[in-house]
Design a protein around this motif. Structure first.
Motif, mmCIF file in Angstrom:
data_model
loop_
_atom_site.group_PDB
_atom_site.id
_atom_site.type_symbol
_atom_site.label_atom_id
_atom_site.label_comp_id
_atom_site.label_asym_id
_atom_site.label_seq_id
_atom_site.Cartn_x
_atom_site.Cartn_y
_atom_site.Cartn_z
ATOM 1 N N THR A 3 0.848 -1.203 0.000
ATOM 2 C CA THR A 3 0.000 0.000 0.000
ATOM 3 C C THR A 3 0.877 1.244 0.000
ATOM 4 N N ILE A 40 -15.150 -2.745 2.462
ATOM 5 C CA ILE A 40 -14.176 -3.586 3.182
ATOM 6 C C ILE A 40 -14.193 -5.002 2.598
ATOM 7 N N ARG A 41 -15.400 -5.498 2.342
ATOM 8 C CA ARG A 41 -15.522 -6.848 1.765
ATOM 9 C C ARG A 41 -14.908 -6.914 0.360
ATOM 10 N N THR A 43 -12.408 -5.061 -0.808
ATOM 11 C CA THR A 43 -10.945 -5.040 -0.658
ATOM 12 C C THR A 43 -10.428 -6.404 -0.206
ATOM 13 N N SER A 44 -11.094 -6.966 0.779
ATOM 14 C CA SER A 44 -10.684 -8.265 1.315
ATOM 15 C C SER A 44 -10.752 -9.346 0.238
ATOM 16 N N LYS A 45 -11.834 -9.347 -0.529
ATOM 17 C CA LYS A 45 -12.010 -10.363 -1.583
ATOM 18 C C LYS A 45 -10.977 -10.156 -2.693
ATOM 19 N N ASN A 47 -8.014 -8.884 -2.331
ATOM 20 C CA ASN A 47 -6.724 -9.312 -1.778
ATOM 21 C C ASN A 47 -6.539 -10.822 -1.854
ATOM 22 N N SER A 48 -7.615 -11.572 -1.635
ATOM 23 C CA SER A 48 -7.479 -13.033 -1.685
ATOM 24 C C SER A 48 -7.580 -13.570 -3.115
ATOM 25 N N PRO A 51 -4.146 -11.226 -5.411
ATOM 26 C CA PRO A 51 -3.219 -10.572 -4.479
ATOM 27 C C PRO A 51 -2.217 -9.618 -5.137
ATOM 28 N N GLN A 58 -7.080 -1.823 -6.934
ATOM 29 C CA GLN A 58 -7.335 -1.729 -5.485
ATOM 30 C C GLN A 58 -8.216 -0.515 -5.170
ATOM 31 N N ARG A 62 -12.343 -0.556 -3.824
ATOM 32 C CA ARG A 62 -12.719 0.107 -2.575
ATOM 33 C C ARG A 62 -13.855 1.121 -2.773
ATOM 34 N N VAL A 140 -18.313 -11.366 -3.958
ATOM 35 C CA VAL A 140 -18.822 -10.679 -2.754
ATOM 36 C C VAL A 140 -20.343 -10.817 -2.685
#
Length: 195
Positions: A3, A40-41, A43-45, A47-48, A51, A58, A62, A140
């Motif tokens: 980041t 948030i979900r 971004t998290s998804k 990232n996994s 990556p 990114q 968001r 998501v």
């Protein structure tokens, strides 16, 4: 995922804008503004699922729904045409809101234009980043929003929605979807939609 300082600033400003959402959602005992939790979900998804996603992707993940409540669905005709017009208007609105924030953080015009391009879902199935974004959106939706959504519609309608969702996804996205922690009822519906 690396980041940069600007990325963190942009995330903070996106979240601050989304904190104004009057719609709330309780998740794991904590209350969130609905669009903050969605961001948030996303971004998290991302990232996994991807990556090594670019900074542009990114940022886009968001702010995908930034200030969505400001253009309510019921302000358009409640038919297919109204729905499609609402979706198109939302994409432009999200792009405008995000561009203004990105500019204030100091992003260059090229980055801002790329985020707007992705937010408007241009070249789906042709542009790799647009496709990755769409895969993340679908994942998501399936993981967090399909179950409550399913309570409102007939099985026939849900199968149609699942088939449309599936068609939007890449093979990688579809593989990831089959590994989601879905309920038995949802998995049965997915099975019917894919058969």
């Amino acid at each position: 995922m690396a980041t940069t300082n600007k990325l963190k600033q942009a995330f903070d400003l996106f979240d601050k804008a989304n904190e104004q959402d009057p719609n709330k959602e309780l998740y794991q005992g904590k209350e969130y503004a609905k669009e903050v939790l969605y961001a948030i979900r996303m971004t998290s998804k991302l990232n996994s699922f991807a990556p090594n996603a670019s900074e542009v992707l990114q940022l886009t993940a968001r702010c995908q729904h930034i200030c969505r409540w400001e253009i309510p669905r019921d302000s358009y005709e409640m038919n297919r045409t109204g729905y499609l017009t609402w979706r198109q208007d939302l994409k432009k609105y999200h792009a405008k809101k995000a561009s203004s924030i990105l500019e204030s953080v100091g992003y260059d015009q090229e980055t801002i234009s790329k985020v707007a391009f992705l937010l408007e879902k241009k070249q789906l199935k042709k542009n790799e980043e647009t496709q990755t974004l769409e895969d993340v959106i679908c994942l998501v939706f399936l993981e967090f929003y399909f179950e409550p959504f399913a309570k409102k519609y007939s099985e026939e309608k849900l199968i149609d929605i699942l088939q449309k969702t599936w068609r939007k996804m890449s093979n990688l996205g579809q593989d990831a979807a089959l590994k989601l922690p879905l309920s038995k009822a949802s998995l049965e519906l997915v099975g019917k939609a894919l058969s």
